[in-house]
Design a protein around this motif. Structure first.
Motif, short mmCIF file in Angstrom:
data_model
loop_
_atom_site.label_atom_id
_atom_site.label_comp_id
_atom_site.label_asym_id
_atom_site.label_seq_id
_atom_site.Cartn_x
_atom_site.Cartn_y
_atom_site.Cartn_z
N ALA A 81 61.98 59.05 48.53
CA ALA A 81 61.89 60.51 49.41
C ALA A 81 62.83 60.85 50.66
O ALA A 81 63.38 61.51 50.92
CB ALA A 81 59.94 60.49 49.38
N LEU A 82 62.70 59.35 51.25
CA LEU A 82 63.43 59.34 52.46
C LEU A 82 65.42 59.14 51.84
O LEU A 82 66.03 59.91 52.46
CB LEU A 82 62.89 58.94 53.05
CG LEU A 82 61.50 58.94 53.70
CD1 LEU A 82 61.28 57.24 54.09
CD2 LEU A 82 61.66 59.62 54.71
N LEU A 163 52.57 62.03 52.40
CA LEU A 163 52.88 63.22 52.46
C LEU A 163 52.00 63.64 54.03
O LEU A 163 52.39 65.13 54.23
CB LEU A 163 51.96 64.34 50.91
CG LEU A 163 52.25 64.38 50.40
CD1 LEU A 163 51.06 65.10 49.31
CD2 LEU A 163 53.59 65.28 50.50
N ASP A 164 51.56 62.79 54.55
CA ASP A 164 50.97 62.92 56.69
C ASP A 164 52.64 62.73 57.12
O ASP A 164 51.88 62.29 58.64
CB ASP A 164 50.37 62.00 56.25
CG ASP A 164 48.99 62.13 55.57
OD1 ASP A 164 48.81 63.20 55.34
OD2 ASP A 164 48.22 61.19 55.19
N GLY A 169 58.25 66.71 49.55
CA GLY A 169 58.52 67.67 48.44
C GLY A 169 59.55 66.85 46.76
O GLY A 169 59.07 66.62 46.02
N PRO A 170 60.52 65.90 47.13
CA PRO A 170 60.75 64.59 46.31
C PRO A 170 59.49 63.71 45.39
O PRO A 170 59.61 63.48 44.52
CB PRO A 170 61.66 63.99 47.17
CG PRO A 170 62.49 65.12 48.94
CD PRO A 170 61.02 65.63 48.85
N ALA A 171 59.09 63.26 46.25
CA ALA A 171 58.48 62.76 46.16
C ALA A 171 56.27 63.23 45.89
O ALA A 171 56.41 62.67 44.12
CB ALA A 171 57.23 61.68 47.11
N GLY A 196 49.68 72.20 51.45
CA GLY A 196 49.51 71.88 52.56
C GLY A 196 47.85 72.16 52.49
O GLY A 196 47.57 71.30 53.41
N LEU A 197 47.53 71.43 51.11
CA LEU A 197 46.33 70.65 51.13
C LEU A 197 46.32 68.74 50.54
O LEU A 197 45.83 68.57 50.53
CB LEU A 197 45.21 71.54 50.20
CG LEU A 197 45.01 72.70 50.53
CD1 LEU A 197 44.01 73.88 48.91
CD2 LEU A 197 44.07 73.36 51.90
#
Length: 234
Positions: A81-82, A163-164, A169-171, A196-197
Motif C-alpha cells: 500500500a505504501l 484503512l484507518d 485504495g491499493p490495499a 467511508g464505511l
C-alpha cells in the motif's frame, strides 16, 4: 521510495506493523522462519497453548498460525500500500523470535533484496504459510479450511487497520482480488468494502478460538451467522 523508507513509514501505523531490519538482529534469539516451521513448531505451539490456556493441541495450532499469518499480511500489505512493492517473505528470508511477553517478533535482514511488485503479495505471503500449514495439518490435524480461513481473516484484519491510517485504495484492491471467488483465498468468506464505511468479512470456517477459556466468538466467525439463523427459526 526504497524499502527502508517504506518500513519506516509502516512502523508508524502500529506495533503489529513494525518490523526491524538491517545487518544485525535487534537482540538475541532470532531464527529464520524455516526453523519455526521445522524443529521449533512443537515447542512454539505448546507455548501458544500455555499462554491462551488451551493446551498444545488443535486450538493452539490454529491460533499460532493465525498470529503468524496476521503479522505477514500486515507487513506485506502495508508495504504494498505504501510503496507498491513487497519484501521477499520466503521463510528463509524472514526471522522470528517469541519474547517472554508479547506476540511473535519479526526481523528482516535484507528487506530490499528480492522485493517484488505489489501484485505478487498473495504468492509471497501464502508461499510462506504453506510449509507452516503442512506441518500443522500433519502434527495437529488442523483442517485446510480452518487454515485458509485464518489466512483470509488475518488479511482482512490487516486491511482494517491500514484503512484507518493510510490511503487504502491499493490495499483494498489487493485484498479484494485475493478474496475473490477465483482468487487464492476464494471461498473462505464473504468480503465487502464500501468507501467511508470500511470493510466487512464473514468467514465460512471457524478459527476454534471459542474453545479457549473465555475466548468467545470472533467478529467474523461463521458461527455467529449460524447462531442468528437458529434463533430466528425458533
Amino acid at each position: 521510495m526504497d524499502m527502508d523508507d517504506v518500513l519506516r513509514r509502516l512502523a508508524a501505523v502500529g506495533p503489529f506493523f513494525a518490523v526491524p531490519y538491517g545487518p544485525e538482529p535487534p537482540g538475541a534469539g532470532f531464527r529464520p522462519l524455516t526453523a519455526l516451521y521445522g524443529d521449533h513448531l512443537g515447542p512454539y505451539v505448546a507455548e501458544v497453548g500455555r499462554r491462551i490456556g488451551s493446551g498444545p493441541g488443535r486450538v493452539a495450532a490454529s491460533t499460532a498460525q493465525f498470529g503468524i499469518a496476521s503479522r505477514l499480511w500486515s507487513l506485506g500489505l502495508g508495504c504494498a500500500a505504501l510503496g507498491g512493492r513487497v519484501p521477499d517473505l520466503a521463510p528463509d528470508r524472514v526471522w522470528w523470535r517469541l519474547p517472554t511477553a508479547g506476540s511473535l517478533e519479526l526481523w528482516l535482514p535484507a528487506p530490499g533484496e528480492g522485493d517484488r511488485p505489489a501484485a505478487e503479495l498473495g504468492a509471497t505471503v501464502l508461499g510462506n504459510l504453506e510449509p507452516l500449514g503442512a506441518g500443522l495439518r500433519e502434527r495437529y490435524g488442523v483442517s485446510p479450511q480452518v487454515l485458509r480461513g485464518n489466512a483470509a481473516a488475518g488479511l482482512v484484519g490487516a486491511l482494517r487497520v491500514l484503512l484507518d491510517r493510510v490511503p487504502g485504495g491499493p490495499a483494498v484492491g489487493l485484498a479484494a482480488g485475493l478474496l475473490a471467488e477465483d482468487g487464492p483465498l476464494g471461498g473462505t468468506g464473504t468480503f465487502l468494502h464500501e468507501e467511508g464505511l470500511g470493510v466487512a468479512f464473514v468467514r465460512r470456517s471457524c478459527c476454534l478460538y471459542y474453545k479457549v477459556p473465555g475466548g468467545g466468538l470472533c467478529g467474523d466467525c461463521v458461527l455467529r451467522t449460524r447462531t442468528r439463523t437458529r434463533t430466528r427459526s425458533r
